[in-house]
Write a protein that holds these residues in place. Structure first.
Motif, PDB file in Angstrom:
ATOM      1  N   LEU A  43      -6.916  -0.491   0.854  1.00 23.11           N
ATOM      2  CA  LEU A  43      -6.946  -0.911   2.255  1.00 23.11           C
ATOM      3  C   LEU A  43      -6.919   0.286   3.217  1.00 23.11           C
ATOM      4  N   ALA A  44      -6.141   1.307   2.889  1.00 23.89           N
ATOM      5  CA  ALA A  44      -6.033   2.474   3.767  1.00 23.89           C
ATOM      6  C   ALA A  44      -7.349   3.241   3.872  1.00 23.89           C
ATOM      7  N   ALA A  45      -8.214   3.102   2.879  1.00 19.34           N
ATOM      8  CA  ALA A  45      -9.504   3.801   2.910  1.00 19.34           C
ATOM      9  C   ALA A  45     -10.573   2.990   3.629  1.00 19.34           C
ATOM     10  N   THR A  46     -10.202   1.815   4.108  1.00 17.85           N
ATOM     11  CA  THR A  46     -11.124   1.037   4.922  1.00 17.85           C
ATOM     12  C   THR A  46     -10.718   1.254   6.377  1.00 17.85           C
ATOM     13  N   VAL A  47     -11.032   0.353   7.228  1.00 20.76           N
ATOM     14  CA  VAL A  47     -10.713   0.525   8.642  1.00 20.76           C
ATOM     15  C   VAL A  47      -9.302   0.080   9.002  1.00 20.76           C
ATOM     16  N   ILE A  48      -8.486  -0.269   8.018  1.00 24.31           N
ATOM     17  CA  ILE A  48      -7.104  -0.666   8.263  1.00 24.31           C
ATOM     18  C   ILE A  48      -6.255   0.608   8.321  1.00 24.31           C
ATOM     19  N   PRO A  49      -5.681   0.895   9.479  1.00 25.74           N
ATOM     20  CA  PRO A  49      -4.987   2.182   9.642  1.00 25.74           C
ATOM     21  C   PRO A  49      -3.532   2.168   9.155  1.00 25.74           C
ATOM     22  N   PHE A  50      -3.264   2.852   8.068  1.00 27.56           N
ATOM     23  CA  PHE A  50      -1.901   3.199   7.679  1.00 27.56           C
ATOM     24  C   PHE A  50      -1.972   4.322   6.661  1.00 27.56           C
ATOM     25  N   SER A  51      -0.842   4.922   6.372  1.00 24.29           N
ATOM     26  CA  SER A  51      -0.813   6.147   5.588  1.00 24.29           C
ATOM     27  C   SER A  51      -0.788   5.884   4.088  1.00 24.29           C
ATOM     28  N   SER A  52      -1.874   6.206   3.437  1.00 24.66           N
ATOM     29  CA  SER A  52      -1.894   6.113   1.983  1.00 24.66           C
ATOM     30  C   SER A  52      -1.051   7.230   1.381  1.00 24.66           C
ATOM     31  N   ASP A  53      -0.890   8.338   2.113  1.00 19.01           N
ATOM     32  CA  ASP A  53      -0.078   9.451   1.617  1.00 19.01           C
ATOM     33  C   ASP A  53       1.392   9.051   1.505  1.00 19.01           C
ATOM     34  N   ALA A  54       1.906   8.401   2.545  1.00 21.21           N
ATOM     35  CA  ALA A  54       3.303   7.968   2.525  1.00 21.21           C
ATOM     36  C   ALA A  54       3.537   6.960   1.404  1.00 21.21           C
ATOM     37  N   LEU A  55       2.609   6.041   1.228  1.00 22.60           N
ATOM     38  CA  LEU A  55       2.714   5.060   0.145  1.00 22.60           C
ATOM     39  C   LEU A  55       2.690   5.763  -1.204  1.00 22.60           C
ATOM     40  N   TYR A  56       1.788   6.708  -1.355  1.00 18.95           N
ATOM     41  CA  TYR A  56       1.678   7.446  -2.624  1.00 18.95           C
ATOM     42  C   TYR A  56       2.987   8.154  -2.961  1.00 18.95           C
ATOM     43  N   ILE A  57       3.532   8.857  -2.007  1.00 18.36           N
ATOM     44  CA  ILE A  57       4.768   9.602  -2.241  1.00 18.36           C
ATOM     45  C   ILE A  57       5.921   8.646  -2.563  1.00 18.36           C
ATOM     46  N   ALA A  58       5.979   7.522  -1.868  1.00 17.67           N
ATOM     47  CA  ALA A  58       7.048   6.548  -2.123  1.00 17.67           C
ATOM     48  C   ALA A  58       6.959   5.989  -3.542  1.00 17.67           C
ATOM     49  N   VAL A  59       5.765   5.604  -3.965  1.00 15.12           N
ATOM     50  CA  VAL A  59       5.609   5.035  -5.309  1.00 15.12           C
ATOM     51  C   VAL A  59       5.812   6.109  -6.374  1.00 15.12           C
ATOM     52  N   LEU A  60       5.328   7.289  -6.116  1.00 15.74           N
ATOM     53  CA  LEU A  60       5.516   8.400  -7.064  1.00 15.74           C
ATOM     54  C   LEU A  60       7.001   8.708  -7.235  1.00 15.74           C
ATOM     55  N   ALA A  61       7.747   8.725  -6.133  1.00 17.78           N
ATOM     56  CA  ALA A  61       9.186   8.988  -6.197  1.00 17.78           C
ATOM     57  C   ALA A  61       9.918   7.874  -6.934  1.00 17.78           C
ATOM     58  N   MET A  62       9.486   6.652  -6.711  1.00 17.63           N
ATOM     59  CA  MET A  62      10.138   5.499  -7.319  1.00 17.63           C
ATOM     60  C   MET A  62       9.841   5.417  -8.822  1.00 17.63           C
ATOM     61  N   MET A  63       8.578   5.622  -9.188  1.00 16.46           N
ATOM     62  CA  MET A  63       8.174   5.405 -10.573  1.00 16.46           C
ATOM     63  C   MET A  63       8.290   6.641 -11.454  1.00 16.46           C
TER      64      MET A  63
END
Length: 144
Positions: free
Chosen positions: A18-38
């Motif tokens: 979704l972040a790579a489409t026209v829906i604006p939010f940070s895929s970087d923040a999501l990535y870091i959160a999931v990486l830290a969690m998992m």
């Protein structure tokens, strides 16, 4: 992040798509959160890259659906402006796909690459390389 991080790899995939489409939010923040969690860098890297790349491919083909007449009519953009933009896209061509990960302007580049009909296979491959390099950089920064 809309709670997507709680869904683990599925949320990472959907959020990056979704972040790579026209829906604006940070895929970087999501990535870091999931990486830290998992704490599974290979799986997170693969899933985030795939989701973000597929989102860009969708955006690219959305651009290919566009027509000059529509842009002129609905957005009141003059043909001369579109021709100037096309010159810039023609100058840099498919190489713009490598920086499609840049926040805010990256999605605009991807739509433009589709709209101005860059060569499909090289564009899509360079989108993949650019997205992968971005998540590789985040992964390397995080796992140190």
């Amino acid at each position: 992040m809309l709670g997507l991080e709680k869904l683990g790899l599925l949320g990472l995939f959907l959020g990056n798509l979704l972040a790579a489409t026209v829906i604006p939010f940070s895929s970087d923040a999501l990535y870091i959160a999931v990486l830290a969690m998992m704490k599974e860098p290979v799986a997170c890297f693969a899933v985030a890259t795939a989701g973000n790349w597929l989102g860009s491919v969708v955006t690219y083909y959305m651009g290919r659906l566009g027509r000059w007449e529509w842009i002129e009519k609905w957005f009141k953009v003059k043909k001369e402006t579109l021709e100037k933009q096309k010159e810039k896209i023609d100058r840099w061509g498919v190489w713009l796909a490598l920086i499609a990960w840049v926040p805010f302007i990256g999605d605009v580049f991807v739509i433009a690459l589709g709209f101005y009909r860059t060569r499909q296979i090289p564009t899509i491959l360079l989108l993949l390389i650019g997205k992968a390099l971005r998540f590789l950089a985040w992964t390397m920064l995080f796992i140190r």
